[in-house]
Write a protein that holds these residues in place. Structure first.
Motif, short mmCIF file in Angstrom:
data_model
loop_
_atom_site.label_atom_id
_atom_site.label_comp_id
_atom_site.label_asym_id
_atom_site.label_seq_id
_atom_site.Cartn_x
_atom_site.Cartn_y
_atom_site.Cartn_z
N ASN A 27 0.84 -1.22 0.00
CA ASN A 27 0.00 0.00 0.00
C ASN A 27 0.87 1.26 0.00
N MET A 29 3.09 2.40 1.88
CA MET A 29 3.38 3.13 3.13
C MET A 29 4.87 3.41 3.24
N ASN A 56 -3.27 7.89 -3.12
CA ASN A 56 -4.42 7.90 -2.20
C ASN A 56 -5.53 6.98 -2.69
N ARG A 59 -4.55 3.49 -1.75
CA ARG A 59 -4.80 3.15 -0.35
C ARG A 59 -6.28 3.01 -0.05
N LYS A 60 -7.11 3.49 -0.93
CA LYS A 60 -8.54 3.25 -0.78
C LYS A 60 -8.84 1.80 -1.14
N MET A 64 -5.12 -1.12 5.52
CA MET A 64 -4.13 -1.69 6.43
C MET A 64 -4.56 -1.61 7.87
N PHE A 66 -2.71 -2.04 11.70
CA PHE A 66 -1.35 -2.05 12.23
C PHE A 66 -1.22 -2.98 13.43
N PHE A 82 -13.94 8.74 9.10
CA PHE A 82 -12.81 9.51 8.59
C PHE A 82 -12.45 9.09 7.17
N GLY A 83 -12.35 7.77 6.95
CA GLY A 83 -12.00 7.27 5.63
C GLY A 83 -13.01 7.65 4.56
N LYS A 85 -15.27 9.94 4.55
CA LYS A 85 -15.32 11.39 4.33
C LYS A 85 -14.15 11.84 3.48
N THR A 86 -12.99 11.26 3.72
CA THR A 86 -11.82 11.60 2.91
C THR A 86 -12.09 11.34 1.44
N HIS A 87 -12.81 10.25 1.18
CA HIS A 87 -13.03 9.89 -0.22
C HIS A 87 -14.35 10.39 -0.75
N ARG A 135 -12.60 0.39 10.71
CA ARG A 135 -12.22 1.65 10.07
C ARG A 135 -11.61 1.37 8.69
N ALA A 136 -10.82 0.28 8.63
CA ALA A 136 -10.17 -0.03 7.35
C ALA A 136 -11.19 -0.50 6.32
N ILE A 139 -13.88 1.98 4.05
CA ILE A 139 -13.67 2.60 2.74
C ILE A 139 -13.83 1.58 1.61
#
Lengths: 226, 284, 284
Positions: A27, A29, A56, A59-60, A64, A66, A82-83, A85-87, A135-136, A139
């Motif tokens: 991805n 990183m 970006n 990564r959508k 990932m 951690f 958050f994810g 909304k980012t997209h 969260r991952a 998206i």
């Protein structure tokens, strides 16, 4: 190395032999590290991710989780949206739906449905990790990269996460780095064994653990080092 | 033997801590015992609300000065805080490593420049500049606010930068891994996580701005009247004290000390506000 | 990083360039509103100025307009007038420099010769003040100032010496503290140098503030000798302060070098400082 659709591939091997680094190339990183460069190709659906992709957008599609759970210091709800909304997702009902769906798939919804707006950091370690998984997947990625997701958790939380991962396999292609050979045996379809930065053997899990071809693989499986 | 030494050291540390506290208490004691009787003599309402400051005719209203302090401090915050925080973000996340140490050096240099030099800079560069650009007499609230904004920048930048860099990197990486751009990750995840430290820097900046004297006295105009526009001259509580303390006598002198009391109360209120905000955040 | 960094650099560059271009007075022509610049309440120059230009009310309080800017020393006054085309202020004639222009008053130019001959009437005394008659090293310094050696220094520097003593023998030893008027300070520095080279056993320390502060310091003992550029008030005399006149100094009414006005009448000056005339258009 070919990763197949909707399968769980485990990357195993002794510490420091490059498993996490390899995971992070998928991805991109590693781009965050000064002086990183890559030889060879990484392709998603036939396209080189280092050339034909906006990072970006990549990564959508490749999410990932951690090793140490890292929920943002915000509410559970805000973490998950958050994810999206980012997209570009803005509508409240759409976001609410995504939150419910993601938490259900991560087997966390029933636990937190009454406290969505409470801080995420108030959850236990295992719950935080499941939140990170939710969260991952919020998206809607195609691939999930899990970097030793249970090494910081207790056995009961570990078991719950492994159950969740097995369920997630139905929808996502999963690559999991693990130090725990039993975990690889329990949940993965294919396993890759790494030694000193090189891919030593890559085969269906059944084969790696019962009839390993390489001498080093055999020694690692038997616990002779690592 | 070791036990005795430990007890002795503990007493030494206790004494040094007490000394600092005692200093503050002495200052408070001096201020309040000299200032409060003056406020009583003049009458609290006439003192705090009076709009005429004419010591020679026994008029001691400091309301114009209270407003003056408030205006220039607000102006400094409005101008200085956004620039300071953005600069801190830049240094922490977007600054090329080659120039990072140079930028940090310049910032800490700014913190060490004496106020009077800032005042001189304000008088010879800022005031004519305002005169040129806006066609008004240069000394006033705008000049003082801009100068104070520049003076509180090092405080805000260095403390905010520390707060940002102290935020665990895993938050930043988590946001990046979700496909957020670097800018979005910094502004929507890291900066909110550093809220407490950034707020602390702002409070310290306010404290410095409201207490600044030597630089302000050279660019603010120092008229003891209520200003009507951002270009009007103004006198702050601190400049009032510095202009007249040397020769003030009797009630005049006590009135100036009482001005110090008012200043002290302001600083107290600001710090209390800050404590309340922090404890609210901790509860969350 | 790139977008944000570039914007920051661009903004900083704009400010740097615009600031560079404007070190001096600015391009407004001198027919705008008058910027009245005055001194702080304790200034002897201010008291003398107000007395000489009839800017006092029945109780002897100053009538300088409330919107006048207040500068806290001769040096700041000079810089303020130098950097504002519409400014008018006043300083000790001995502190005159060609960075500003001195107006002729009632047709008489403000020069040392005219002040000495009495043609230029805007003059006031320089005095040294002591608590009681001067004694010891203070007495010797005062006598030195009044002697031919001291008088030569005073005359060379643009003031008119008053003393009539003859040369004295210098035998004192020790330290001496002198403080007060920023108008007197420059010539006092020269007198100190001259005295110290004539008597190697003394050390004189000078601190500048203003006339009233200097007098108040002699009363409370902080300083041995005060410098004053105005007459003693009755209240100061009743506390036992004695003044010894050492020179006569003119007060120059100053304007910016680019101001077309070159002379004014006493009445015009009064009207400007009282706030009655507000624009250069309404002046000669």
């Amino acid at each position: 190395m070919q990763i197949d659709h909707l399968e769980i591939t485990a990357l195993i091997g002794p510490s420091g032999c490059g498993k996490s680094t390899l995971l992070k190339t998928i991805n991109r990183m590693n781009d965050l590290i000064d002086g990183f460069h890559i030889k060879g190709k990484v392709e998603l659906d036939g396209k080189n991710i280092y050339e034909s992709f906006d990072v970006n957008q990549l990564r959508k599609r490749v999410g990932m989780v951690f090793q140490k759970p890292n929920p943002f210091p915000m509410s559970i709800y805000d973490n998950i949206v958050f994810g999206p909304k980012t997209h570009g997702v803005k509508a409240k009902d759409e976001l609410d739906e995504i939150v419910e769906k993601s938490l259900k798939r991560a087997a966390l919804f029933d636990r937190v449905k009454d406290k969505l707006h409470k801080p995420a950091l108030a959850l236990s370690g295992g719950e935080q990790q499941r939140l990170c998984i939710a969260r991952a997947i919020a998206i809607n990625p195609e691939v999930l990269l899990l970097d030793e997701p249970t090494s910081a958790l207790d056995p009961i939380a570990t078991e719950k996460i492994e159950e969740t991962v097995l369920e997630l396999k139905k929808r996502y292609t999963i690559i999991i780095v693990t130090h725990n050979m039993q975990q690889a045996k329990r949940i993965s379809d294919k396993t890759a064994f790494f030694l000193l930065g090189k891919l030593t053997e890559f085969a269906p899990t059944e084969q790696i653990f019962n009839q390993p071809v390489d001498k080093a693989t055999r020694a690692y499986i038997k616990g002779k080092f690592g | 033997m070791a036990k005795v030494r430990e007890s002795v050291m503990r007493i030494v540390f206790l004494l040094t801590a007490l000394m600092s506290v005692l200093c503050v208490l002495f200052v408070c004691f001096f201020l309040f015992t000299n200032g409060l009787p003056a406020i009583a003599k003049i009458g609290p309402l006439d003192f705090l609300g009076g709009i005429k400051w004419k010591p020679e005719s026994n008029e001691f209203g400091i309301f114009p000065m209270i407003l003056g302090s408030l205006y220039v401090t607000c102006g400094a915050i409005i101008l200085g805080v956004p620039i300071g925080i953005l600069t801190a973000v830049f240094i922490a996340f977007f600054c090329p490593t080659r120039i990072k140490s140079a930028v940090e050096f310049v910032t800490s240099l700014m913190a060490g420049i004496p106020s009077i030099i800032y005042g001189f800079f304000g008088l010879t560069v800022l005031v004519p500049l305002i005169n040129d650009v806006f066609g008004v007499r240069g000394k006033g609230i705008l000049a003082a606010s801009v100068l104070l904004a520049i003076m509180i920048l090092p405080t805000i930048i260095s403390i905010s930068q520390q707060a940002l860099e102290a935020v665990q990197r895993s938050y930043f990486e988590g946001a990046i891994a979700l496909g957020a751009s670097k800018e979005r990750s910094v502004f929507f995840v890291v900066l909110p996580a550093a809220k407490s430290g950034v707020l602390a820097s702002i409070v310290l900046g306010i404290g410095r701005a409201i207490g600044e004297t030597m630089a302000v006295v050279m660019v603010a105009g120092n008229q003891a009247v209520i200003p009507e526009s951002v270009f009007d001259g103004v006198r702050t509580m601190t400049t009032n004290i510095v202009l007249e303390m040397g020769y003030a006598a009797d009630l005049h002198r006590e009135a100036l000390i009482a001005t110090g009391v008012v200043l002290f109360v302001f600083i107290l209120l600001i710090n209390m506000l800050f404590s309340i905000l922090r404890s609210k955040e901790r509860v969350q | 990083m790139n977008k944000i960094a570039k914007t920051v650099i661009a903004v900083v560059a704009v400010f740097a360039l615009s600031a560079c271009g404007n070190g001096s007075a600015g391009s407004n022509s001198a027919d705008g509103s008058i910027t009245v610049i005055s001194r702080e309440g304790g200034s002897g120059t201010k008291s003398a100025f107000e007395e000489l230009f009839e800017l006092l009310d029945a109780d002897g309080n100053g009538l300088t307009v409330a919107s006048a800017e207040v500068t806290s020393s001769t040096a700041v006054m000079l810089t303020s007038v130098q950097t504002d085309v519409n400014a008018i202020g006043y300083i000790s004639l001995g502190s005159m420099s060609d960075t500003v222009k001195a107006l002729a008053i009632d047709g008489t130019a403000a020069t040392r010769e005219n002040a000495a001959s009495g043609a230029y009437k805007i003059v006031r005394p320089f005095a040294v003040t002591t608590l009681g008659a001067p004694e010891g090293i203070a007495k010797e310094f005062v006598d030195y100032i009044l002697s031919p050696a001291g008088r030569a220094v005073i005359d060379e520097n643009g003031y008119i010496a008053s003393g009539t003593e003859s040369d004295i023998e210098l035998t004192a030893t020790g330290n001496l503290s002198v403080c007060g008027s920023s108008s007197v300070a420059p010539v006092m520095e020269k007198l100190k140098e001259s005295y110290e080279s004539a008597n190697k056993n003394v050390k004189v320390e000078i601190q500048q503030s203003n006339s009233s502060t200097g007098i108040s310091n002699t009363i409370d003992g902080t300083c041995k000798i005060g410098m004053s550029s105005r007459d003693l008030k009755d209240s100061e005399k009743s506390k036992g302060v004695i003044e010894t006149k050492i020179a006569t100094d003119g007060i120059a009414v100053i304007v910016n070098n680019e101001n077309a006005v070159t002379d004014l009448t006493k009445e015009q000056v009064r009207a400007i400082f009282a706030g009655e005339t507000v624009s250069w258009k309404d002046v000669g």
